[in-house]
Design an enzyme around this catalytic site. Structure first.
Site, PDB file in Angstrom:
ATOM      1  N   TYR A 230      -1.719  -3.440  13.054  1.00  0.00           N
ATOM      2  CA  TYR A 230      -2.490  -2.544  12.187  1.00  0.00           C
ATOM      3  C   TYR A 230      -3.472  -1.710  13.014  1.00  0.00           C
ATOM      4  O   TYR A 230      -4.263  -2.255  13.787  1.00  0.00           O
ATOM      5  CB  TYR A 230      -3.248  -3.396  11.167  1.00  0.00           C
TER       6      TYR A 230
ATOM      7  N   GLU B 102       0.813  -1.224   0.000  1.00  0.00           N
ATOM      8  CA  GLU B 102       0.000   0.000   0.000  1.00  0.00           C
ATOM      9  C   GLU B 102       0.849   1.279   0.000  1.00  0.00           C
ATOM     10  O   GLU B 102       0.488   2.284  -0.567  1.00  0.00           O
ATOM     11  CB  GLU B 102      -0.935  -0.019   1.222  1.00  0.00           C
TER      12      GLU B 102
ATOM     13  N   ASP C 216      -2.775  -3.141   2.666  1.00  0.00           N
ATOM     14  CA  ASP C 216      -3.337  -3.305   4.005  1.00  0.00           C
ATOM     15  C   ASP C 216      -4.565  -4.210   3.935  1.00  0.00           C
ATOM     16  O   ASP C 216      -5.336  -4.164   2.982  1.00  0.00           O
ATOM     17  CB  ASP C 216      -3.751  -1.952   4.592  1.00  0.00           C
TER      18      ASP C 216
END
Ligand SMILES: [Zn+2]
Ligand SMILES: [Zn+2]
Length: 675
Positions: free
Chosen positions: A307, A7, A102
């Site tokens: 995350y 990403e 992601d």
């Protein structure tokens, strides 16, 4: 060749350094850094590299009726040209593509956008999807050896959100801006999530304005045993002042202990961090929502935390917690880890929501304080301490409730002493203080040292701070874990709000009032919450993207019917709130109103509405949006102003008259110096 797409650039660099047996070669392709070894190329995107838009012929705000946008064609345009070009070049040579963006809805869409670009230049290419939550060696290696299929339904859900946001945002923004006559960079933006959020703030502000303070009184007595403490009259708020006075006047100088109740209170450890709770906690130690998220994302990309966009509040059982606590338990965390590891079992708390995509926000590896910037360390420490606290025992308090009789009137006092800090030792944020009472006995007689009769009045409901607003947005289904903090930043950037707690500007109040009256669908959370549900259905594969988009177009069309029927009222209501928004104060020369005016040459200044009889004026900065705040300069009776410029911190200019006088003075001082 095997092409891996991540990403962001940073993740590409890190993942390459984990997967490559030796240091990977850094090769520039179309101006983009890629990392290569033995037939493998890793490149990073920059989030979305394309965006949805209307064809050029719709660009002119004055010529195209805003309603036409509802059913206009939608095209995809490249927003990151260099990256798109690099993808094409590398895509042609690739046999296989791994999408390692992601792992969430937005990430899936970003990956599919890249894949579509590659498939256009390379028909036969195969693709898979890599899923991971932390960028650590173990997890990245495991993820790349267990690829799964690309989830096109999940990407379609993200895409439908983009399309619907574009249509609603563009059509209504254009309608409201042209109706108000605010074009160019002065436009008034309206959005599917932004507007109901702003409506929350405006509604609260109006409650505050409508609030009529109600007077009441409270009666306190300071009592002495071996220490002093305060007791309060049992009635609490006494609404009738005469009645309060009567009670107060009859109070003597001794108090008798009538009741004692001792209890132990248990304060349970907190649940693991999801995005909302993380932002709230960070906001309570001074971070704005968008700063907290930006820092958390950096820490994630460096492999220090997991995350940060997650709804999950239950740790997955697959993680070896004992091992992780040992890994993190170095430096300043050593003593905490050691004490956790001494516990017989490691039973973490669980929150209400359990998902399987990502773990709650937690540390992924240990980093030394000296390797991070100060604010990064504070966020990292918050995440580590929260993680530790979820394994710790409860905090225990000894609570004493005491009742007293003073001349036939009942008083009460409450004491609380921390017996066992439990989890609070690991997580020392927002710690409540001890309230110490002496060791009392029933029927004991105490001296009343002081009596107080305090007059107060009820306060309006308080404004939303960022942390609380994020929580309310979550409860109402406004936005997602990934977008809520961005929506709040947008409200600031558009000069709809200022300060923290957030205070709406007059123009924000005007826009929301008009919309609430004539197009309330867009100000209510219901529509947007229903849409989030539809997007979940698209992701599951049980609704078609096009069907949801068409339904949303129909709803917007109905909104435009309503707007068309009330065009005159909307115009008048918007224009009058804009006139209000320009008023700065009262002229000291002639007592007329002072307002923000535009000069013939396009500049702006504060002028007197008594012009041409009165020529009072003050200069204003050339650029930036002017926000007239509620704060008044007591000397000049002018509202303080703030200047908002995109990409900069807001400038608190204060009272424009004071500011002007200071400027004049500094000019004179400079003159003296040069002489
Ligand atoms: Zn004047
Ligand atoms: Zn002033």
């Amino acid at each position: 060749m095997h092409l891996m797409v991540t990403e962001k650039h940073n993740t590409a660099k890190r993942i390459a350094s984990i997967l490559a047996p030796k240091k990977p070669k850094q090769v520039r392709v179309s101006g983009v850094d890629t990392y290569q070894w033995d037939g493998t190329v890793v490149m990073g995107l920059s989030g979305h590299i394309v965006s949805v838009d209307f064809p050029k012929e719709y660009n002119n705000w004055q010529k195209v009726d805003s309603r036409e946008l509802v059913n206009a064609e939608i095209i995809t345009t490249a927003t990151q040209k260099k990256i798109v070009s690099a993808l094409r070049k590398l895509g042609k040579e690739a046999d296989h593509v791994s999408i390692a963006t992601d792992y969430d809805r937005e990430g899936e869409l970003i990956g599919v956008e890249a894949l579509r670009i590659i498939e256009k230049v390379n028909k036969g290419v195969t693709a898979d999807r890599i899923q991971y939550s932390t960028i650590t060696k173990t997890e990245i290696e495991a993820a790349f050896s267990n690829p799964v299929a690309v989830d096109f339904n999940l990407a379609a859900a993200g895409e439908s959100r983009q399309v619907i946001d574009l249509i609603w945002g563009a059509a209504l923004t254009r309608y409201i801006s042209t109706t108000a006559g605010r074009l160019g960079n002065q436009f008034l933006s309206v959005g599917r999530v932004q507007t109901p959020t702003l409506a929350l703030l405006v509604d609260r502000e109006k409650e505050r304005m409508a609030h009529v303070p109600k007077p009441y009184c409270e009666i306190f007595a300071t009592l002495i045993d071996d220490i002093e403490f305060q007791a309060k009259h049992k009635a609490g708020r006494i609404w009738d002042k005469d009645e309060g006075r009567k009670i107060f006047d009859k109070l003597g100088d001794t108090a008798i202990v009538t009741k004692l109740k001792k209890d132990e209170k248990i304060d349970r450890p907190p649940t693991p961090f999801n995005t909302t709770e993380f932002i709230r906690a960070a906001s309570s130690i001074g971070f704005t929502a968008s700063n907290a998220m930006r820092i958390a994302e950096n820490l994630y990309m460096e492999g220090f935390i997991s995350y940060p966009r997650t709804d999950n509040t239950v740790y997955p059982s697959s993680i070896d917690m004992r091992e992780l606590i040992q890994i993190i338990g170095k430096g300043p965390f050593k003593q905490y880890a050691e004490s956790l590891l001494k516990l017989p079992g490691l039973e973490p708390t669980r929150g209400k929501k359990e998902t399987t995509d990502h773990p709650p926000i937690m540390p992924a590896s240990y980093v030394e304080k000296s390797k991070l910037k100060d604010d990064e360390w504070r966020v990292y420490e918050l995440v580590v301490r929260r993680f530790f606290a979820t394994f710790a025992g409860p905090a225990k308090w000894a609570v004493i409730q005491a009742g007293f009789d003073i001349s036939g009137e009942e008083f009460k006092a409450r004491g609380a002493t921390l017996l066992d800090a439990g989890w609070r030792w690991y997580y020392p944020y927002n710690k409540p203080e001890d309230m110490i009472l002496p060791d009392l006995q029933v029927e004991q007689v105490l001296v009343v040292k002081e009596k107080e009769f305090v007059e107060k009045e009820t306060k309006p409901p308080s404004r939303y701070g960022q942390g609380r607003l994020i929580k309310v947005m979550e409860d109402l289904g406004l936005g997602t874990k990934s977008t809520r903090h961005e929506i709040i930043s947008k409200l600031y950037a558009r000069a709809y709000v200022h300060g923290n707690p957030l205070q709406p500007t007059k123009i924000a109040i005007g826009v929301i009032e008009s919309l609430e009256k004539y197009a309330d669908t867009i100000t209510k959370p219901d529509m947007t919450a229903a849409l989030e549900d539809d997007m979940d259905l698209i992701a599951e594969g049980s609704r078609a993207e096009k069907e949801v988009e068409d339904e949303s177009r129909k709803m917007l069309d109905a909104v435009f019917d309503e707007l068309a029927n009330n065009k005159e009222q909307i115009t008048e209501s918007l224009r009058s709130s804009m006139r209000e928004d320009k008023i700065i104060g009262t002229c000291e020369k002639c007592a007329s109103k002072l307002i923000i005016r535009r000069s013939k040459r396009g500049g702006r200044f504060i002028g007197c509405t008594g012009y041409p009889d009165c020529d009072f004026s003050l200069p204003l900065p050339k650029s930036g949006q002017i926000v007239v705040t509620e704060k008044l300069c007591e000397q000049h009776e002018m509202n303080h102003i703030k200047i908002i410029t995109k990409g900069k911190r807001p400038w608190d200019l204060g009272c424009p008259y004071c500011n002007y006088l200071e400027w004049q003075k500094s000019l004179k001082d400079d003159e003296k110096k040069s002489k």
